[in-house]
Design a protein around this motif. Structure first.
Motif, PDB file in Angstrom:
ATOM      1  N   ARG A  39     -13.099  45.609 -19.521  1.00  0.00           N
ATOM      2  CA  ARG A  39     -13.912  46.821 -19.738  1.00  0.00           C
ATOM      3  C   ARG A  39     -13.057  48.092 -19.770  1.00  0.00           C
ATOM      4  O   ARG A  39     -13.595  49.192 -19.749  1.00  0.00           O
ATOM      5  CB  ARG A  39     -14.969  46.946 -18.629  1.00  0.00           C
ATOM      6  N   ARG A  51     -15.260  41.412 -24.950  1.00  0.00           N
ATOM      7  CA  ARG A  51     -15.278  39.942 -24.896  1.00  0.00           C
ATOM      8  C   ARG A  51     -14.017  39.352 -25.503  1.00  0.00           C
ATOM      9  O   ARG A  51     -13.361  39.983 -26.335  1.00  0.00           O
ATOM     10  CB  ARG A  51     -16.501  39.417 -25.651  1.00  0.00           C
ATOM     11  N   VAL A  52     -13.737  38.135 -25.080  1.00  0.00           N
ATOM     12  CA  VAL A  52     -12.631  37.379 -25.673  1.00  0.00           C
ATOM     13  C   VAL A  52     -13.227  36.247 -26.499  1.00  0.00           C
ATOM     14  O   VAL A  52     -14.344  35.793 -26.208  1.00  0.00           O
ATOM     15  CB  VAL A  52     -11.694  36.806 -24.585  1.00  0.00           C
ATOM     16  N   GLU A  64     -14.514  37.805 -32.341  1.00  0.00           N
ATOM     17  CA  GLU A  64     -15.446  36.750 -32.746  1.00  0.00           C
ATOM     18  C   GLU A  64     -14.642  35.498 -33.142  1.00  0.00           C
ATOM     19  O   GLU A  64     -13.927  35.461 -34.146  1.00  0.00           O
ATOM     20  CB  GLU A  64     -16.377  37.158 -33.905  1.00  0.00           C
ATOM     21  N   SER A  65     -14.825  34.453 -32.324  1.00  0.00           N
ATOM     22  CA  SER A  65     -13.986  33.260 -32.492  1.00  0.00           C
ATOM     23  C   SER A  65     -14.152  32.581 -33.853  1.00  0.00           C
ATOM     24  O   SER A  65     -13.180  32.069 -34.403  1.00  0.00           O
ATOM     25  CB  SER A  65     -14.233  32.264 -31.355  1.00  0.00           C
ATOM     26  N   GLU A 101     -21.289  27.795 -32.092  1.00  0.00           N
ATOM     27  CA  GLU A 101     -21.565  29.070 -31.435  1.00  0.00           C
ATOM     28  C   GLU A 101     -22.987  29.107 -30.873  1.00  0.00           C
ATOM     29  O   GLU A 101     -23.221  29.681 -29.804  1.00  0.00           O
ATOM     30  CB  GLU A 101     -21.292  30.224 -32.415  1.00  0.00           C
TER      31      GLU A 101
HETATM   32  N1  LIG Z   1     -19.546  35.167 -30.290  1.00  0.00           N
HETATM   33  C1  LIG Z   1     -18.374  35.559 -29.553  1.00  0.00           C
HETATM   34  C2  LIG Z   1     -18.684  35.471 -28.080  1.00  0.00           C
HETATM   35  C3  LIG Z   1     -17.515  35.953 -27.220  1.00  0.00           C
HETATM   36  C4  LIG Z   1     -17.863  35.885 -25.738  1.00  0.00           C
HETATM   37  O1  LIG Z   1     -19.007  36.114 -25.336  1.00  0.00           O
HETATM   38  N2  LIG Z   1     -16.853  35.613 -24.920  1.00  0.00           N
HETATM   39  C5  LIG Z   1     -17.086  35.529 -23.488  1.00  0.00           C
HETATM   40  C6  LIG Z   1     -16.246  34.417 -22.900  1.00  0.00           C
HETATM   41  S1  LIG Z   1     -16.789  32.841 -23.464  1.00  0.00           S
HETATM   42  C7  LIG Z   1     -16.631  36.829 -22.842  1.00  0.00           C
HETATM   43  O2  LIG Z   1     -15.632  37.379 -23.224  1.00  0.00           O
HETATM   44  N3  LIG Z   1     -17.372  37.313 -21.847  1.00  0.00           N
HETATM   45  C8  LIG Z   1     -16.977  38.451 -21.116  1.00  0.00           C
HETATM   46  C9  LIG Z   1     -18.135  39.270 -20.662  1.00  0.00           C
HETATM   47  O3  LIG Z   1     -19.273  38.988 -21.095  1.00  0.00           O
HETATM   48  O4  LIG Z   1     -17.888  40.201 -19.903  1.00  0.00           O
HETATM   49  C10 LIG Z   1     -17.195  34.685 -29.973  1.00  0.00           C
HETATM   50  O5  LIG Z   1     -17.428  33.556 -30.430  1.00  0.00           O
HETATM   51  O6  LIG Z   1     -16.044  35.144 -29.880  1.00  0.00           O
END
Ligand SMILES: N[C@@H](CCC(=O)N[C@@H](CS)C(=O)NCC(=O)O)C(=O)O
Length: 220
Positions: A39, A51-52, A64-65, A101
């Motif tokens: 953040r 997000r990662v 976005e993966s 996804e």
């Molecule tokens: N649709 C996105 C989703 C990415 C996502 O939600 N990543 C999660 C980890 S699986 C994340 O970074 N979460 C951190 C958070 O929500 O703070 C992708 O496929 O990259």
């Protein structure tokens, strides 16, 4: 230059595995969910939802993966990890990429309720039951698919497997995979790949799941 921003055991592991399948050189920075590291203004500049995965390729950052997966496969077409436009199994490839996804978003909802929610907040048992049922429902079509072929695409291993194969690591914490022998055999095939093993080694210890299995609470 490539630089993967990553949290061990999360969707960014898909990209870590894909980078290894492509035998690319890359830098890796690891973060943790919940400690504020996703953040910071610097990180939000790379990935606006914090997000990662986020992957820097030279001066461009992609998040976005599934998009990262597509971009990498297009940049390295000789690896043959994705059907090109016009190829017969392109539709199946795109379909399963998105399916992965959809499945991951159900896992994410369960992670939020079962792992990250802290008292006095309480998970809803009704919602949890629904989520586990929905997650289980995603496994039937995969069990059928792997009854007739080894990988997501009949032609062989592809980047749809790096998107999907990672999920099953997380799914097993919420759904017993015993009734899905084809799916279990598929996860073993994924695990046997040298690139998968290199990715697991670089991934480091995941800190998210402290239990092997999270049964539905009987009362909350
Ligand atoms: N649709 C996105 C989703 C990415 C996502 O939600 N990543 C999660 C980890 S699986 C994340 O970074 N979460 C951190 C958070 O929500 O703070 C992708 O496929 O990259």
């Amino acid at each position: 230059m490539m630089h993967l921003h990553h949290v061990p055991g999360t969707r960014s592991s898909r990209i870590l595995w894909l980078l290894e399948e492509l035998s690319l050189d890359y830098e890796l920075s690891a973060y943790q969910i919940g400690d504020g590291s996703l953040r910071t203004a610097e990180f939000l500049d790379r990935s606006p939802l914090g997000r990662v995965p986020a992957l820097e390729i030279n001066s461009t950052v992609i998040f976005e993966s599934s998009a990262i997966t597509q971009v990498l496969c297009e940049q390295y077409p000789d690896a043959g990890l994705a059907p090109s436009v016009g190829e017969a199994d392109r539709a199946a490839y795109l379909q399963w990429l998105s399916y992965a996804e959809t499945q991951a978003s159900i896992v994410e909802a369960l992670n939020l309720q079962m792992i990250f929610l802290r008292p006095p907040a309480k998970p809803s048992v009704a919602v949890l039951k629904l989520m586990v049922a929905r997650l289980k429902a995603t496994l039937g079509p995969l069990e059928a698919l792997f009854g007739t072929q080894d990988w997501v695409l009949a032609r062989g291993f592809s980047a749809a497997d790096t998107m999907l194969g990672f999920n099953l690591y997380a799914v097993k914490h919420f759904v017993d995979l015993q009734p899905f022998p084809k799916l279990r055999a598929y996860t073993e095939r994924c695990r046997a790949r040298p690139a998968y093993q290199r990715a697991v080694e670089k991934d480091g210890a995941q800190k998210m799941y402290s239990q092997d299995f999270y049964p539905l609470p009987t009362e909350v």
